[in-house]
Design an enzyme around this catalytic site. Sequence first.
Site, PDB file in Angstrom:
ATOM      1  N   SER A 167       0.923  -1.072  -0.098  1.00  0.00           N
ATOM      2  CA  SER A 167      -0.029   0.080  -0.030  1.00  0.00           C
ATOM      3  C   SER A 167       0.794   1.221  -0.056  1.00  0.00           C
ATOM      4  O   SER A 167       2.135   1.317   0.494  1.00  0.00           O
ATOM      5  CB  SER A 167      -0.724   0.099   1.247  1.00  0.00           C
ATOM      6  OG  SER A 167      -1.003   1.284   1.988  1.00  0.00           O
ATOM      7  N   SER A 168       0.347   2.334  -0.356  1.00  0.00           N
ATOM      8  CA  SER A 168       1.065   3.711  -0.445  1.00  0.00           C
ATOM      9  C   SER A 168       1.700   4.104   0.922  1.00  0.00           C
ATOM     10  O   SER A 168       2.411   5.114   1.044  1.00  0.00           O
ATOM     11  CB  SER A 168       0.354   4.675  -1.263  1.00  0.00           C
ATOM     12  OG  SER A 168      -1.131   4.961  -0.345  1.00  0.00           O
ATOM     13  N   ASN A 220      -4.981   4.492  -2.300  1.00  0.00           N
ATOM     14  CA  ASN A 220      -6.191   4.018  -1.627  1.00  0.00           C
ATOM     15  C   ASN A 220      -7.286   3.366  -2.526  1.00  0.00           C
ATOM     16  O   ASN A 220      -7.557   4.139  -3.663  1.00  0.00           O
ATOM     17  CB  ASN A 220      -6.876   5.195  -0.897  1.00  0.00           C
ATOM     18  CG  ASN A 220      -5.932   5.766   0.260  1.00  0.00           C
ATOM     19  OD1 ASN A 220      -4.815   5.716   0.375  1.00  0.00           O
ATOM     20  ND2 ASN A 220      -6.608   6.346   1.199  1.00  0.00           N
ATOM     21  N   ARG A 243      -5.981  12.638  -1.199  1.00  0.00           N
ATOM     22  CA  ARG A 243      -5.655  11.257  -1.094  1.00  0.00           C
ATOM     23  C   ARG A 243      -5.961  10.891  -2.681  1.00  0.00           C
ATOM     24  O   ARG A 243      -6.649  11.540  -3.223  1.00  0.00           O
ATOM     25  CB  ARG A 243      -6.729  10.186  -0.204  1.00  0.00           C
ATOM     26  CG  ARG A 243      -6.389  10.312   1.205  1.00  0.00           C
ATOM     27  CD  ARG A 243      -5.042   9.626   1.532  1.00  0.00           C
ATOM     28  NE  ARG A 243      -5.204   9.577   3.066  1.00  0.00           N
ATOM     29  CZ  ARG A 243      -4.531  10.510   3.863  1.00  0.00           C
ATOM     30  NH1 ARG A 243      -4.059  11.647   2.931  1.00  0.00           N
ATOM     31  NH2 ARG A 243      -4.376  10.389   4.919  1.00  0.00           N
TER      32      ARG A 243
END
Length: 322
Positions: A112-113, A170, A214
């Site tokens: 994930s980021s 996300n 985001r």
Amino acid sequence: MNDGFDLRGKRVFVAGHRGMVGSAIVRRLAREDCEIVTISREELDLLDQAGVRRFMADRRPDAVVLAAAKVGGILANDRFPVDFLQDNLIMQTNVIDSAFRAEVGKLLFLGSSCIYPKLAAQPIPEDALLTGPLEPTNEWYAIAKIAGLKLCQAYRRQHGVDYISAMPSNLYGPGDNFDLDSSHVIPALMRKAHEARLSGGSSLEVWGSGEPMREFLHVDDAADALIYLLKNYSGDSHVNVGTGEDITIAELARTIISVVGGDTHVSFDRTKPDGTPRKRMDVSRLFGKGWRPRISLRNGLAQTYEWFVRHVEKGHVRLGVA
Ligand code: GDP
């Protein structure tokens, strides 16, 4: 090492096929000429090392996509640090180690980021990894994911196997977790906007200041990018997977209200954390390989809302089960 991996006639094990990402990967793989292997949580607990070794030795997949993980939003990460760190470390290590023992040649690990430093330069290139302190609200999950991608690199280096890692931004879409305590921002705001509309135009409470930015990627686009990488990428470095575009949480809230409908206004609960101010990813490595997203945020939100109304709101899916 040749970058191409031909999926035709291959047996592909998707770990975590009931989750939002895993189920999207299964849908995407159904369009390939390969055999998809899955196993339910009741039959195999990925925390059980002996069980995972037996399963892998028995089924002997050609490739593994590791989409199983304990995931959750900003508050869940903060409240259950042991689950996010320990369960993820154990699960991913069991799957990667067992895959190697069963002579699996290709494995794709998903992270994930949030692996990147809290204050990384934007957009964040892959080599920003480990250049600064992490965002404290999700460092447990981030540390586990960093360990996972490093383990894949270590296997490549020590044993010459083609184990690669992808770090999506996300994600959102059908199959998401709509439980308000543990969900990510999109399902939370969608559910709150829906309930506000039904109760007659009250306010939508957004956590934090609304100022963080985001980058959101629809899970079907994510699955498409991941299979693209499985087929076309073989490299030591992990690869960012996203759109390269981000928006503020306040703007996201307004877009969700316009998708859901109703005369709802946005309010901010500043007692809740903002988390990382911004984490837009540099996706030039992925785009350079020739992949592009297809689903705009607005269309993706509309499609996800339809899914929510059909499944969650009608009680076909239990809240809190991703
Ligand atoms: P993050 O990207 O790891 O921070 O994951 P989240 O999706 O949980 O949160 C993204 C941003 O949305 C953070 O700044 C949150 O504070 C904000 N946010 C606003 N309202 C909500 C909400 O109702 N639920 C969640 N999970 N986040 C919210």
